[in-house]
Design an enzyme around this catalytic site. Structure first.
Site, short mmCIF file in Angstrom:
data_model
loop_
_atom_site.label_atom_id
_atom_site.label_comp_id
_atom_site.label_asym_id
_atom_site.label_seq_id
_atom_site.Cartn_x
_atom_site.Cartn_y
_atom_site.Cartn_z
N ARG A 167 22.74 -0.54 -5.62
CA ARG A 167 22.62 -0.02 -6.87
C ARG A 167 22.75 -0.87 -8.04
O ARG A 167 23.45 -1.98 -7.82
CB ARG A 167 23.35 1.34 -6.88
CG ARG A 167 22.72 2.38 -5.77
CD ARG A 167 23.75 3.24 -5.90
NE ARG A 167 24.08 4.30 -7.24
CZ ARG A 167 25.07 5.02 -7.59
NH1 ARG A 167 26.05 5.35 -6.33
NH2 ARG A 167 25.01 5.63 -8.71
N ARG A 227 -5.40 14.94 -18.33
CA ARG A 227 -5.72 14.93 -17.15
C ARG A 227 -4.24 14.74 -16.21
O ARG A 227 -4.45 14.70 -15.02
CB ARG A 227 -7.07 14.04 -16.45
CG ARG A 227 -8.22 14.84 -17.00
CD ARG A 227 -9.43 13.79 -16.26
NE ARG A 227 -9.57 12.86 -17.02
CZ ARG A 227 -10.53 11.96 -16.67
NH1 ARG A 227 -10.95 11.64 -15.43
NH2 ARG A 227 -10.78 10.71 -17.58
#
Length: 448
Positions: A317, A17
């Site tokens: 970052r 699903r």
């Protein structure tokens, strides 16, 4: 409480699903795969062994759960069959065996501790976590003795009669077993049902037939959420984020608009930290005390020391190390760089593969040109240096302490300490040229 504990994590499901090429349990909640949330809960219980049952061709899942051993359930024949995939490791187990599910990431260590304690108090053969939803339809029911409170049986929803369907106490799937005799108990489970599968829930009835007792422990419904679809993944994310935000605030951080702040499972936040709206934390962020993270910033893989000021619209970052009292301003990106104590990178700059020394100042629009398409190169800016606006530092660059780089410079190589560097084209000015140009163009085009 005895600490002899084995944990079995069932993670062999395909998760059709989810409509994904990846194993269901590798989908992330708060930046971490669901199965790793479950493994972390086992770690906090000090389990002697954590065994992960996987399906065929799940190399990525095996890598994600390493160094914990994995056991393949080649044919998916039910939950009892899945646990028995780890038979060899369970046959010598002592104490307790806790069965968890890799797609149920919200169970807390405190809840699992209560379940283990309840199993031991009997001592019972089996302890089951149950919950009471607003609508029990679709869930297996936990039938208990009204006098002793003991668990009598687990009835699947489709097999309930009218009286059993009115039971509101439901099965979460999480079970704790006495390790002694567990393998024999599971071997006694048959598959005489519509699906021809071996259900772990049948262990309760079989244990009682053997004269042993079982017990159920109630838990809040939100902990029991199993993720079988993208919609349920979003619900689990929301519940986990609420939990993380509450913990951050309880530990001394201010979240100005908690619902707009997205934390990672491993985010570390100090005291008296202020986090403004719309801030996103990826994995590996550590924040010291008295830090301010301003709105619309995105951080991952970075360390921020005490008293630093970040944002708004900052992008930190991996490898960014921000020193005490440093300032990273609006629309600044920092990657794999150390910004030392008191340094300032205030606006519209990119600092990558670099060191910015203590109390240095980086002017607006400055960039470190660190990549030539093949390799990365380093920029080193000394303490107290001043880099003027719109400078391009073509790495490798070394700028000495206290040096000044004039605005608009493009340079590489080395700059001596306390030197001034100007790299600009010569100015050429032609008086009256612009007026003559406009007059000429009006004559040619007829436009005013």
């Amino acid at each position: 409480m005895s600490r002899s504990l084995s944990v079995v994590v069932l993670a062999a499901g395909m998760g059709t699903r989810m409509k994904s090429a990846h194993p269901k349990v590798l989908h992330k909640i708060a930046g971490k795969p669901m199965v790793n949330h479950v493994i972390d809960a086992a770690r906090s219980l000090h389990a002697e062994q954590t065994l992960v049952v996987v399906g065929p061709d799940m190399a990525a899942l095996e890598k994600a759960v390493a160094p914990h051993p994995t056991f393949e359930q080649t044919d998916r024949l039910g939950t009892a069959h899945a646990v028995l995939a780890a038979r060899n490791a369970l046959e010598g187990a002592t104490g307790d065996v806790l069965v968890l599910y890799g797609d149920s990431p919200l169970f807390t260590a405190a809840t699992l501790e209560r379940l283990i304690a309840a199993r031991q108090e009997g001592p019972h053969a089996v302890a089951v976590l149950g919950f009471t939803p607003d609508d029990p339809a679709g869930y297996g029911r936990l039938a208990t003795d009204p006098y002793t409170g003991e668990l009598i049986s687990i009835i699947e929803d489709k097999e309930c009669n009218d009286a059993e369907r009115r039971i509101g106490f439901c099965n979460s799937g999480v079970m704790c077993f006495a390790a002694d005799g567990l393998v024999a108990l599971l071997d006694a489970i048959g598959n005489d049902n519509a699906k021809g599968e071996y259900y772990l829930t049948d262990a309760v009835a079989i244990a009682r037939q053997q004269g042993r007792t079982c017990v159920a422990v109630e838990v809040a419904e939100e902990e029991t959420l199993g993720v079988n679809s993208r919609a349920q993944l979003a619900v689990a994310e929301d519940l986990m984020q609420t939990r993380l935000r509450d913990a951050a605030m309880a530990n001394g951080a201010t979240l100005v608009d908690p619902a707009s702040v997205f934390l990672c499972a491993d985010t570390e936040i100090g005291r008296d930290v202020v986090i403004e709206p719309n801030v996103v934390f990826g994995p590996g962020v550590r924040i010291g005390d008295d830090v301010t993270i301003k709105a619309f910033s995105h951080l991952e893989g970075c360390d921020i020391a005490m008293g630093a000021d970040i944002g708004p619209y900052a992008r930190l970052r991996p490898g960014a190390e921000i020193g005490e009292g440093a300032r990273i301003g609006n629309f600044v990106e920092v990657k794999k760089a150390t910004i030392e104590n008191g340094a300032k990178v205030n606006h519209l700059s990119y600092i990558g593969d670099a060191r910015v020394g203590a109390k240095a100042n980086i002017g607006a629009g400055t960039i470190t040109c660190n990549y030539d398409g093949y390799q990365k190169y380093r920029t080193d800016i000394g303490a107290g240096a001043f880099v003027g606006s719109n400078s391009a530092l073509v790495a490798p660059v070394t700028i000495g302490d206290g040096a000044i780089i004039a605005a608009g410079s493009t340079l590489g190589g080395e700059v001596a300490a306390d030197a001034l560097v100007l790299v600009r084209a010569q100015k050429v000015e032609k008086p009256g040229w612009a007026a003559k140009f406009r007059e000429k163009m009006r004559a040619l085009t007829g436009k005013a």
